[in-house]
Design a protein around this motif. Structure first.
Motif, PDB file in Angstrom:
ATOM      1  N   MET A   1       0.869  -1.178   0.000  1.00 23.05           N
ATOM      2  CA  MET A   1       0.000   0.000   0.000  1.00 23.05           C
ATOM      3  C   MET A   1       0.901   1.221   0.000  1.00 23.05           C
ATOM      4  O   MET A   1       1.157   1.790   1.038  1.00 23.05           O
ATOM      5  CB  MET A   1      -0.884  -0.018   1.245  1.00 23.05           C
ATOM      6  CG  MET A   1      -1.805  -1.218   1.334  1.00 23.05           C
ATOM      7  SD  MET A   1      -2.988  -1.084   2.661  1.00 23.05           S
ATOM      8  CE  MET A   1      -2.024  -1.568   4.073  1.00 23.05           C
ATOM      9  N   ASN A   4       0.777   6.883   0.146  1.00 25.45           N
ATOM     10  CA  ASN A   4      -0.050   7.731   1.019  1.00 25.45           C
ATOM     11  C   ASN A   4       0.565   9.120   1.217  1.00 25.45           C
ATOM     12  O   ASN A   4      -0.131  10.133   1.189  1.00 25.45           O
ATOM     13  CB  ASN A   4      -0.196   7.084   2.403  1.00 25.45           C
ATOM     14  CG  ASN A   4      -0.987   5.803   2.373  1.00 25.45           C
ATOM     15  OD1 ASN A   4      -1.578   5.458   1.344  1.00 25.45           O
ATOM     16  ND2 ASN A   4      -1.011   5.090   3.488  1.00 25.45           N
ATOM     17  N   HIS A  19      -2.381   8.776   5.228  1.00 28.92           N
ATOM     18  CA  HIS A  19      -2.613   7.443   5.812  1.00 28.92           C
ATOM     19  C   HIS A  19      -4.098   7.246   6.101  1.00 28.92           C
ATOM     20  O   HIS A  19      -4.638   6.158   5.927  1.00 28.92           O
ATOM     21  CB  HIS A  19      -1.785   7.259   7.082  1.00 28.92           C
ATOM     22  CG  HIS A  19      -0.299   7.287   6.824  1.00 28.92           C
ATOM     23  ND1 HIS A  19       0.272   6.541   5.823  1.00 28.92           N
ATOM     24  CD2 HIS A  19       0.714   7.977   7.413  1.00 28.92           C
ATOM     25  CE1 HIS A  19       1.584   6.764   5.804  1.00 28.92           C
ATOM     26  NE2 HIS A  19       1.866   7.641   6.760  1.00 28.92           N
ATOM     27  N   GLY A  22      -5.650   6.472   3.056  1.00 27.70           N
ATOM     28  CA  GLY A  22      -5.245   5.104   2.723  1.00 27.70           C
ATOM     29  C   GLY A  22      -6.156   4.074   3.370  1.00 27.70           C
ATOM     30  O   GLY A  22      -6.465   3.036   2.774  1.00 27.70           O
ATOM     31  N   TRP A 191      -1.805   4.734  -3.430  1.00 25.12           N
ATOM     32  CA  TRP A 191      -2.693   3.844  -2.688  1.00 25.12           C
ATOM     33  C   TRP A 191      -4.064   4.483  -2.334  1.00 25.12           C
ATOM     34  O   TRP A 191      -5.094   3.841  -2.526  1.00 25.12           O
ATOM     35  CB  TRP A 191      -2.016   3.276  -1.426  1.00 25.12           C
ATOM     36  CG  TRP A 191      -3.000   2.465  -0.649  1.00 25.12           C
ATOM     37  CD1 TRP A 191      -3.697   2.840   0.448  1.00 25.12           C
ATOM     38  CD2 TRP A 191      -3.487   1.157  -1.005  1.00 25.12           C
ATOM     39  NE1 TRP A 191      -4.578   1.861   0.816  1.00 25.12           N
ATOM     40  CE2 TRP A 191      -4.465   0.823  -0.061  1.00 25.12           C
ATOM     41  CE3 TRP A 191      -3.193   0.253  -2.039  1.00 25.12           C
ATOM     42  CZ2 TRP A 191      -5.148  -0.396  -0.097  1.00 25.12           C
ATOM     43  CZ3 TRP A 191      -3.869  -0.952  -2.076  1.00 25.12           C
ATOM     44  CH2 TRP A 191      -4.832  -1.273  -1.113  1.00 25.12           C
ATOM     45  N   PRO A 192      -4.111   5.725  -1.843  1.00 26.06           N
ATOM     46  CA  PRO A 192      -5.422   6.266  -1.464  1.00 26.06           C
ATOM     47  C   PRO A 192      -6.395   6.394  -2.636  1.00 26.06           C
ATOM     48  O   PRO A 192      -7.600   6.562  -2.427  1.00 26.06           O
ATOM     49  CB  PRO A 192      -5.099   7.656  -0.877  1.00 26.06           C
ATOM     50  CG  PRO A 192      -3.690   7.537  -0.420  1.00 26.06           C
ATOM     51  CD  PRO A 192      -3.024   6.658  -1.441  1.00 26.06           C
TER      52      PRO A 192
END
Ligand code: IPE
Ligand code: MG
Length: 217
Positions: A1, A4, A19, A22, A191-192
Motif C-alpha cells: 500500500m 499515502n 494514511h 489510505g 494507494w489512497p
C-alpha cells in the motif's frame, strides 16, 4: 500500500492525512476483493524498516491500525472473513496488540476470505526466524516444505499476484519466500486512489498472464 505520503503532499496535507485516506481505500479494496471472490489478500501496512520514520507518523499509523481493527476488521469478521496478521506484533503499542489479538481470536474459525495484514513485517526477518525455529528443534538440514511450514503463511497458498502501487517498482522485503512464482504488477495509482475499479484492473491483468511455473505450456 504505497503512496499515502505523496497523495497527501499533492494536496498540501500532512502525511497522516494520507494514511487516513489510505484506510478509506483499504476499505473499498477489501470490499471489492470479497465481492469478486478473492480467497485471500495480504496488505503490507508497516515494514520492519518503517520504524525509521518520525515517531509522530508511527504513532499516527498505529492509532489508525487500532481504530481500523475495532471498526472495520470487526465487520469483516462478522462477514465470515478470517483476519490474520503477519510480522512481529510484540513491538507494537500494547493497546494495538490487544485490539489485533482480539480480532484474530474472534475470526479464527471463519471460513470466508482471509484478510492478512503485515505489520512490523519483513521478508528476511520471516525467513531467519523460521530457520532459527527449525534449528532449535535440533534439525540440522531443512527442505523447502519445512521452511514453508514455519513462516507466517504456513498452510496458506503463495500469492498469485503481488501488486505495488505508486509507481515504485521494488519488492521492499515483502513475502520474499512466498513470491517465487507470483505475478508482479506495478501500478502508478497512489494507494489512497485505489478502489473497486483498480481491483477489476488487477484481475483483468492477472487473467492475461500465462503462468508456466517453469514448464513449457
Ligand atoms: C505507504 O505510504 C504507507 C506506509 C508505509 C505505512 P507511504 O507513507 O510510504 O507513502 P509515500 O511513499 O511517502 O508516498
Ligand atoms: Mg512509500
Amino acid at each position: 500500500m504505497d503512496g499515502n505520503g505523496r497523495w497527501a503532499k499533492k494536496r498540501l496535507l500532512p502525511r497522516k492525512a494520507g494514511h487516513k485516506a489510505g484506510v478509506e481505500a483499504l476499505k473499498k479494496v477489501v470490499m471489492a476483493c470479497q465481492d469478486k471472490g478473492v480467497q485471500m489478500c495480504t496488505f503490507y501496512a508497516f515494514s520492519t524498516e518503517n520504524w525509521k520514520r518520525p515517531q509522530e507518523e508511527i504513532d499516527a499509523i498505529f492509532k489508525l491500525v487500532e481504530q481500523f481493527a475495532e471498526t472495520e476488521l470487526k465487520k469483516y469478521v462478522d462477514r465470515n472473513c478470517r483476519v490474520m496478521f503477519m510480522g512481529d506484533l510484540s513491538l507494537l503499542p500494547k493497546s494495538t496488540q490487544d485490539a489485533l489479538n482480539k480480532i484474530r481470536e474472534s475470526g479464527k474459525n471463519n471460513t470466508g476470505m482471509i484478510v492478512n495484514i503485515a505489520l512490523n513485517y519483513g521478508g528476511r526477518q520471516e525467513i531467519v526466524n523460521a530457520v532459527n525455529y527449525i534449528l532449535q528443534s535440533g534439525i540440522s538440514k531443512i527442505d523447502e516444505q519445512m521452511l514453508s511450514d514455519c513462516i507466517y503463511t504456513s498452510g496458506l497458498p503463495d500469492p498469485d499476484i503481488i501488486v505495488r502501487t505508486s509507481g515504485e517498482e521494488r519488492i521492499s522485503n515483502f513475502m520474499l519466500w512466498q513470491l517465487a512464482y507470483s505475478e508482479l504488477l506495478f501500478m502508478d495509482t497512489l494507494w489512497p486512489d485505489m478502489d473497486e475499479k483498480s481491483i477489476d484492473y488487477i484481475i483483468s491483468e492477472y487473467s492475461k498472464r500465462n503462468r508456466r511455473f517453469g514448464d513449457l505450456r
